[in-house]
Design a protein around this motif. Structure first.
Motif, mmCIF file in Angstrom:
data_model
loop_
_atom_site.group_PDB
_atom_site.id
_atom_site.type_symbol
_atom_site.label_atom_id
_atom_site.label_comp_id
_atom_site.label_asym_id
_atom_site.label_seq_id
_atom_site.Cartn_x
_atom_site.Cartn_y
_atom_site.Cartn_z
ATOM 1 N N ASP A 129 0.804 -1.154 0.171
ATOM 2 C CA ASP A 129 -0.010 -0.024 0.181
ATOM 3 C C ASP A 129 0.974 1.376 -0.201
ATOM 4 O OD1 ASP A 129 -2.365 -1.441 0.030
ATOM 5 O OD2 ASP A 129 -2.256 -1.759 2.225
ATOM 6 N N ARG A 147 -7.569 -6.772 3.092
ATOM 7 C CA ARG A 147 -7.002 -6.560 1.836
ATOM 8 C C ARG A 147 -7.707 -7.714 0.854
ATOM 9 N NH1 ARG A 147 -2.999 -3.519 -0.370
ATOM 10 N NH2 ARG A 147 -2.274 -4.271 -2.597
ATOM 11 N N ARG A 167 -5.012 -6.402 8.495
ATOM 12 C CA ARG A 167 -4.796 -5.749 7.255
ATOM 13 C C ARG A 167 -4.761 -6.924 6.022
ATOM 14 N NH1 ARG A 167 -0.044 -3.047 8.209
ATOM 15 N NH2 ARG A 167 -1.121 -1.162 8.596
#
Length: 237
Positions: free
Chosen positions: A16, A166, A162
């Motif tokens: 990211d 994602r 995370r």
């Protein structure tokens, strides 16, 4: 413009951050997906390449060209080689690449994997602006003064959360994936580069990515890369 090489724990936000840095610097962004796409184009005929040369090549095509050149100048026969099949060597996962070779053929595959990875990463580092995610770029480009090296870390729970978000997978699946992939990533780096993946001396910046928004970390990396550019200009590098 400096080359930004980002390494990090699985789920630590390096991807990211890299995408955001590429936007801020208007740089090319290179991750495993792009490299795999390029490798899959390696079997194109000369006529197909000539046709593509009539228009502006994409970065994927330019990388594929490097693959093609690497294969053509090799003295070995690649007729049944993974470079030319549906699963090119460079598209291997960390688990596949980190596995210990069981025979001479697999040992040769490992050698080819490192050779072509090195060639591709060095070719990418010639671009005016590029952000490279993983694949040992920090170690391959260790003698290149233009490279700004970043390591991203995060607590395990943060990385699992995370990753789950994602990938859109349940937390339990994310937990297993993060632990397994991180194990294989570390094994990959030790196998091919003989390094401790968490040795901070390899990096210009080490980021713990769990307290701020991704864009703030990207701004830190961007500022560092620009500062390196200024220093290189002053040094005449």
């Amino acid at each position: 413009m400096a080359v930004i090489a980002i390494a990090g724990q699985i789920g630590s936000g390096g991807q990211d951050i890299g995408e955001e840095v590429a936007k801020l610097l208007e740089a090319e962004f290179v991750d495993t997906f792009l490299l795999s796409e390029a490798a899959n184009r390696t079997g194109m005929s000369q006529e197909e390449w000539d046709a593509r040369d009539m228009r502006v090549d994409s970065l994927t095509d330019r990388i594929a060209r490097v693959f093609q050149t690497f294969i053509q100048r090799s003295a070995a026969s690649y007729t049944a080689d993974p470079y030319m099949s549906g699963e090119p060597l460079l598209s291997r996962t960390y688990e596949q690449a980190a596995a210990a070779p069981r025979n001479e053929e697999q040992t040769l595959d490992d050698q080819r994997f490192l050779e072509v990875t090195t060639e591709i990463i060095r070719e990418l580092a010639r671009l005016p602006r590029v952000v490279i995610i993983g694949r040992g770029a920090t170690y391959i480009l260790k003698d290149n003064p233009r490279v700004f090296n970043v390591l991203t870390l995060a607590p395990r729970d943060t990385r699992i959360e995370r990753y789950a978000k994602r990938r859109g997978v349940p937390t339990d699946d994310a937990r297993r994936a993060v632990d397994d992939q991180e194990h294989h990533r570390q094994a990959f780096l030790r196998k091919f580069f003989g390094v401790d993946p968490f040795d901070p001396s390899w990096f210009d910046v080490v980021l713990r990515v769990d307290r701020l928004d991704i864009r703030h970390y990207a701004q830190m990396v961007t500022a560092g890369a620009r500062a390196l550019d200024e220093a290189l200009v002053c040094d005449g590098t």
